[in-house]
Design a protein around this motif. Structure first.
Motif, PDB file in Angstrom:
ATOM      1  N   PRO A  49       0.844  -1.197   0.000  1.00 33.16           N
ATOM      2  CA  PRO A  49       0.000   0.000   0.000  1.00 33.16           C
ATOM      3  C   PRO A  49       0.878   1.246   0.000  1.00 33.16           C
ATOM      4  CG  PRO A  49      -0.015  -1.065   2.154  1.00 33.16           C
ATOM      5  CD  PRO A  49       0.671  -2.004   1.217  1.00 33.16           C
ATOM      6  N   LEU A  50       0.376   2.335  -0.556  1.00 31.42           N
ATOM      7  CA  LEU A  50       1.177   3.546  -0.718  1.00 31.42           C
ATOM      8  C   LEU A  50       0.678   4.675   0.177  1.00 31.42           C
ATOM      9  CD1 LEU A  50       1.700   3.904  -4.583  1.00 31.42           C
ATOM     10  CD2 LEU A  50       3.287   2.974  -2.896  1.00 31.42           C
ATOM     11  N   VAL A  51       1.628   5.415   0.739  1.00 33.53           N
ATOM     12  CA  VAL A  51       1.351   6.711   1.363  1.00 33.53           C
ATOM     13  C   VAL A  51       2.134   7.742   0.567  1.00 33.53           C
ATOM     14  CG1 VAL A  51       1.553   8.154   3.406  1.00 33.53           C
ATOM     15  CG2 VAL A  51       0.994   5.727   3.653  1.00 33.53           C
ATOM     16  N   ILE A  52       1.435   8.621  -0.116  1.00 37.40           N
ATOM     17  CA  ILE A  52       2.074   9.667  -0.909  1.00 37.40           C
ATOM     18  C   ILE A  52       1.818  10.987  -0.200  1.00 37.40           C
ATOM     19  CG2 ILE A  52       2.161  10.826  -3.147  1.00 37.40           C
ATOM     20  CD1 ILE A  52       1.057   8.188  -4.347  1.00 37.40           C
ATOM     21  N   TYR A  53       2.883  11.628   0.249  1.00 41.04           N
ATOM     22  CA  TYR A  53       2.715  12.892   0.967  1.00 41.04           C
ATOM     23  C   TYR A  53       3.371  14.026   0.182  1.00 41.04           C
ATOM     24  CZ  TYR A  53       7.528  12.772   2.880  1.00 41.04           C
ATOM     25  OH  TYR A  53       8.903  12.775   3.028  1.00 41.04           O
ATOM     26  N   LEU A  54       2.699  15.151   0.134  1.00 43.69           N
ATOM     27  CA  LEU A  54       3.116  16.254  -0.707  1.00 43.69           C
ATOM     28  C   LEU A  54       3.033  17.578   0.027  1.00 43.69           C
ATOM     29  CD1 LEU A  54       0.092  17.298  -2.791  1.00 43.69           C
ATOM     30  CD2 LEU A  54       0.143  14.948  -1.951  1.00 43.69           C
ATOM     31  N   ALA A  80      -8.011  10.360   0.374  1.00 41.95           N
ATOM     32  CA  ALA A  80      -7.380  11.537   0.964  1.00 41.95           C
ATOM     33  C   ALA A  80      -8.282  12.125   2.039  1.00 41.95           C
ATOM     34  CB  ALA A  80      -7.087  12.591  -0.103  1.00 41.95           C
ATOM     35  N   PRO A  81      -7.697  12.641   3.127  1.00 41.71           N
ATOM     36  CA  PRO A  81      -8.504  13.296   4.160  1.00 41.71           C
ATOM     37  C   PRO A  81      -8.884  14.713   3.741  1.00 41.71           C
ATOM     38  CG  PRO A  81      -6.198  13.364   4.762  1.00 41.71           C
ATOM     39  CD  PRO A  81      -6.276  12.565   3.492  1.00 41.71           C
ATOM     40  N   ILE A  82      -9.981  15.197   4.315  1.00 39.39           N
ATOM     41  CA  ILE A  82     -10.449  16.556   4.063  1.00 39.39           C
ATOM     42  C   ILE A  82     -11.120  17.052   5.330  1.00 39.39           C
ATOM     43  CG2 ILE A  82     -12.700  15.826   3.173  1.00 39.39           C
ATOM     44  CD1 ILE A  82     -12.614  18.109   1.188  1.00 39.39           C
ATOM     45  N   ASP A  83     -11.135  18.347   5.516  1.00 42.98           N
ATOM     46  CA  ASP A  83     -11.794  18.915   6.685  1.00 42.98           C
ATOM     47  C   ASP A  83     -13.246  18.436   6.753  1.00 42.98           C
ATOM     48  OD1 ASP A  83     -11.935  20.973   8.930  1.00 42.98           O
ATOM     49  OD2 ASP A  83     -13.492  21.701   7.587  1.00 42.98           O
ATOM     50  N   THR A 130      -1.430  15.814   2.696  1.00 42.42           N
ATOM     51  CA  THR A 130      -0.754  17.110   2.700  1.00 42.42           C
ATOM     52  C   THR A 130      -0.452  17.455   4.157  1.00 42.42           C
ATOM     53  OG1 THR A 130      -2.924  18.201   2.665  1.00 42.42           O
ATOM     54  CG2 THR A 130      -1.771  17.975   0.557  1.00 42.42           C
ATOM     55  N   PRO A 131       0.610  16.884   4.733  1.00 39.58           N
ATOM     56  CA  PRO A 131       0.841  16.987   6.174  1.00 39.58           C
ATOM     57  C   PRO A 131       1.290  18.355   6.672  1.00 39.58           C
ATOM     58  CG  PRO A 131       2.620  15.782   5.119  1.00 39.58           C
ATOM     59  CD  PRO A 131       1.566  15.998   4.078  1.00 39.58           C
ATOM     60  N   GLN A 132       1.452  19.336   5.782  1.00 43.36           N
ATOM     61  CA  GLN A 132       1.695  20.689   6.275  1.00 43.36           C
ATOM     62  C   GLN A 132       0.431  21.262   6.920  1.00 43.36           C
ATOM     63  OE1 GLN A 132       3.408  22.062   2.426  1.00 43.36           O
ATOM     64  NE2 GLN A 132       5.006  22.994   3.683  1.00 43.36           N
ATOM     65  N   ARG A 144       7.826  22.331   7.628  1.00 43.60           N
ATOM     66  CA  ARG A 144       7.244  21.847   8.880  1.00 43.60           C
ATOM     67  C   ARG A 144       6.030  20.970   8.572  1.00 43.60           C
ATOM     68  NH1 ARG A 144       9.802  24.417  12.893  1.00 43.60           N
ATOM     69  NH2 ARG A 144      10.679  26.498  12.504  1.00 43.60           N
ATOM     70  N   LEU A 145       6.080  19.727   9.047  1.00 40.10           N
ATOM     71  CA  LEU A 145       4.988  18.785   8.868  1.00 40.10           C
ATOM     72  C   LEU A 145       4.316  18.516  10.212  1.00 40.10           C
ATOM     73  CD1 LEU A 145       6.650  16.146   6.500  1.00 40.10           C
ATOM     74  CD2 LEU A 145       5.446  18.247   5.883  1.00 40.10           C
ATOM     75  N   GLN A 146       3.018  18.238  10.155  1.00 36.76           N
ATOM     76  CA  GLN A 146       2.307  17.868  11.366  1.00 36.76           C
ATOM     77  C   GLN A 146       2.643  16.434  11.753  1.00 36.76           C
ATOM     78  OE1 GLN A 146      -1.781  18.741  10.275  1.00 36.76           O
ATOM     79  NE2 GLN A 146      -1.606  20.845  11.025  1.00 36.76           N
ATOM     80  N   ASN A 147       2.296  16.063  12.976  1.00 37.78           N
ATOM     81  CA  ASN A 147       2.707  14.767  13.509  1.00 37.78           C
ATOM     82  C   ASN A 147       1.908  13.582  12.975  1.00 37.78           C
ATOM     83  OD1 ASN A 147       4.744  15.803  15.200  1.00 37.78           O
ATOM     84  ND2 ASN A 147       3.215  16.412  16.725  1.00 37.78           N
ATOM     85  N   GLY A 148       0.773  13.852  12.311  1.00 40.89           N
ATOM     86  CA  GLY A 148      -0.095  12.763  11.880  1.00 40.89           C
ATOM     87  C   GLY A 148       0.590  11.758  10.981  1.00 40.89           C
TER      88      GLY A 148
END
Length: 260
Positions: A49-54, A80-83, A130-132, A144-148
């Motif tokens: 499985p893939l985790v692609i972070y940008l 993808a997560p969204i608010d 998008t961990p920023q 700076r990336l969030q801890n998630g």
């Protein structure tokens, strides 16, 4: 416990996704000159499985991610997560693979991890992040990336983690270029400084993308999607007329005239 986790996985409508992907291609062609990827930064698929972070450069990131997913990972289901509040307003996004997360809450963080784990339980899935956590200028340093993302990689050790850099730049056309580059899969194993490794890797990839963007050497890039070229109807008509006088084929790209 396993059954309760699987229930968190969103259901994708293949028909709606195809329609929205077509809309995204049309939108990008209308508003951008081209989507380009560095030839030496192409992604490769794998069995995990893939985790692609940008990096989160602009509003268009989800559209670009969708196009890249369809181009390079067509056999995978992408999520993808969204608010959560945004998802309530645009509920159709659920059928495209988006899942809601309550921002800046402990409950939201737990829900994100549970849903992400459910998605990454299947080798045929990809999770785009998008961990920023907010729009950030591509030149902002340090990254700076969030801890998630770091917390997720501790729970899902079987996933391949791939960085993706995106930049929107003006070259010689009135419409901007969408420039992208994939990095190599990151092997974290039992690293304690996961967040630092993930941040530094994406930052270095962004720096390389920016350097290549400044060179504006089209031969270093593969064009994935090309939009409209040309400057203005009147100006282009004059350029076309000059080409006819010279007996040359008219090239609408502005740089073609500059190089002639």
């Amino acid at each position: 416990m396993k059954n309760s986790i699987r229930l968190q996985q969103p259901r994708i409508s293949a028909r709606l996704l195809k329609i929205f992907a077509g809309y995204s291609r049309h939108y990008v062609r209308r508003h951008f000159h081209a989507v380009r990827i560095l030839k030496n930064k192409m992604p490769f698929d794998c069995a995990q499985p893939l985790v692609i972070y940008l990096n989160h450069a602009a509003w268009w990131d989800p559209l670009v991610s969708l196009l890249l997913a369809r181009q390079f990972f067509p056999q995978r289901n992408s999520y993808a997560p969204i608010d959560a509040a945004m998802l309530e307003r645009y509920s159709f996004l659920r059928r495209l693979g988006f899942f809601g997360v309550k921002q800046k809450t402990a409950a939201g963080a737990r829900d994100f991890l549970r849903t992400a784990q459910a998605i990454l339980a299947s080798s045929g899935n990809a999770l785009w992040l998008t961990p920023q956590g907010r729009f950030t200028d591509v030149r902002a340093r340090p990254l700076r990336l969030q801890n998630g993302l770091s917390a997720l990689t501790k729970r899902v050790s079987n996933a391949a983690v791939i960085p993706l850099a995106i930049e929107y730049s003006f070259w010689t056309e009135p419409r901007p270029e969408i420039l992208v580059a994939f990095g190599q899969p990151i092997l974290l194993s039992d690293a304690n400084d996961r967040l630092e490794i993930l941040s530094d890797t994406l930052e270095n990839l962004q720096d390389e993308l920016a350097e290549q963007s400044c060179r504006r050497d089209a031969s270093a890039w593969l064009t994935l999607n090309r939009g409209k070229s040309g400057v203005h109807a009147i100006y282009d008509a004059w350029r076309r007329f000059k080409s006819q006088l010279r007996g040359e084929k008219f090239a609408p790209e502005h740089h073609a005239e500059a190089q002639s």
